[in-house]
Scaffold this active site. Sequence first.
Site, mmCIF file in Angstrom:
data_model
loop_
_atom_site.group_PDB
_atom_site.id
_atom_site.type_symbol
_atom_site.label_atom_id
_atom_site.label_comp_id
_atom_site.label_asym_id
_atom_site.label_seq_id
_atom_site.Cartn_x
_atom_site.Cartn_y
_atom_site.Cartn_z
ATOM 1 N N GLU A 15 0.826 -1.205 0.000
ATOM 2 C CA GLU A 15 0.000 0.000 0.000
ATOM 3 C C GLU A 15 0.864 1.260 0.000
ATOM 4 O O GLU A 15 0.550 2.246 -0.689
ATOM 5 C CB GLU A 15 -0.920 0.010 1.223
ATOM 6 N N CYS A 19 -0.712 0.218 7.622
ATOM 7 C CA CYS A 19 -1.162 0.676 6.300
ATOM 8 C C CYS A 19 -2.599 1.194 6.343
ATOM 9 O O CYS A 19 -2.964 2.063 5.551
ATOM 10 C CB CYS A 19 -1.044 -0.458 5.291
ATOM 11 N N THR A 38 21.412 -37.359 8.830
ATOM 12 C CA THR A 38 21.887 -36.669 7.629
ATOM 13 C C THR A 38 23.046 -35.744 7.963
ATOM 14 O O THR A 38 24.025 -35.654 7.201
ATOM 15 C CB THR A 38 20.734 -35.866 7.005
ATOM 16 N N ARG A 51 23.830 -21.653 -2.479
ATOM 17 C CA ARG A 51 25.022 -21.192 -3.181
ATOM 18 C C ARG A 51 24.904 -21.280 -4.697
ATOM 19 O O ARG A 51 25.596 -20.552 -5.419
ATOM 20 C CB ARG A 51 26.252 -21.954 -2.694
ATOM 21 N N GLU A 69 14.479 -31.839 4.260
ATOM 22 C CA GLU A 69 15.415 -32.519 3.367
ATOM 23 C C GLU A 69 16.131 -33.662 4.082
ATOM 24 O O GLU A 69 17.216 -34.069 3.673
ATOM 25 C CB GLU A 69 16.445 -31.519 2.820
#
Length: 340
Positions: free
Chosen positions: A54, A88, A203, A214, A273
């Site tokens: 806005e 706003c 992991t 990256r 992941e």
Amino acid sequence: MHPDHIYMRRALRLAALGLGHASPNPMVGAVIVAPDGRVAGEGWHRRCGGPHAEVNAVAAVRDEALLRECTMYVTLEPCSHWGRTPPCAQLIIDKKIPRVIVGATDPFHAVSGRGIAMLRDAGVEVTTGVLADESIRLNRRFFTAHTLRRPYIVLKWAQSADGFMDRRRAPGEGAARLSSPLTQLLVHRLRACFDAILVGSGTALADDPRLDCRLWPAACTAPRPVLLDRRGRVPATARLLARPDTIVLRDHQDLPDAMRRLYDCGITSLMVEGGPQVLRSFVDAGLWDAARVETAPVAFGADGAAPAPVLPVPPDAIRTTGTARIAHYTNTGSGQPLSS
């Protein structure tokens, strides 16, 4: 097409330009229309902490006096509270904009109808619900987070053609490479659209990942790493623990509790992941909203290890990228406001 829909669709297209930059704020677009139907100004929320849509739309109007005759179209309810920027709704009142068309009501508890009420109390004519489904779908991560008080969760993994995430490794051997350079680039682009990326201790120990963007230098900020490590197995020398913004979850009661803690940390979107055990725990708990599964054109056969999870729903779409097949899934039973 109704004129309100034409201008709101323009506002939605502008809002989408904030993808990967506005979070954890929502993507919002605004269009200011003069009485003769021409667009007098427009804007979108370009980055978190910057001016809202806005504000940018009002700043784009050359003749400020014209605002007193204009209609503002905004995809999400104008905010009514002081955050990193002023409210706003108060700006609209101060500029004496007489009419505001709103796409969807803000689910965030600090707004949630207060902005609309503030405008109406000041005599502004407000219409709500114009292309509301489209606005909610665009901001499904934001709506899911503030409706369910947990991040919007996307599961992501790559697997062999026979359903394995890795092969049996010799001591010191790295993980099997299932993604191509192209699909790796696409994953880094996808990472840039999330607040955080989660892996488990297995992991972290096996692969020592960086979980950064990256390969996608256009990323505004890198997502925060999240490590599930209830037993404290990951050494302080791990790459993830070298980052000061890493969130380590150790004393959570269960997975839903862990997700509530991430929400309390300001995480509204999460990509998981981790290895198959972590991924399967999210699937078993029903704690996922979407999934991206890449299948490589290789089979491990007897050397296969770490069987990939099996999702309980068919894919929404399957596309071929290079030699890989990428399937997209939606969990319609996750409790999210709209399907992704």
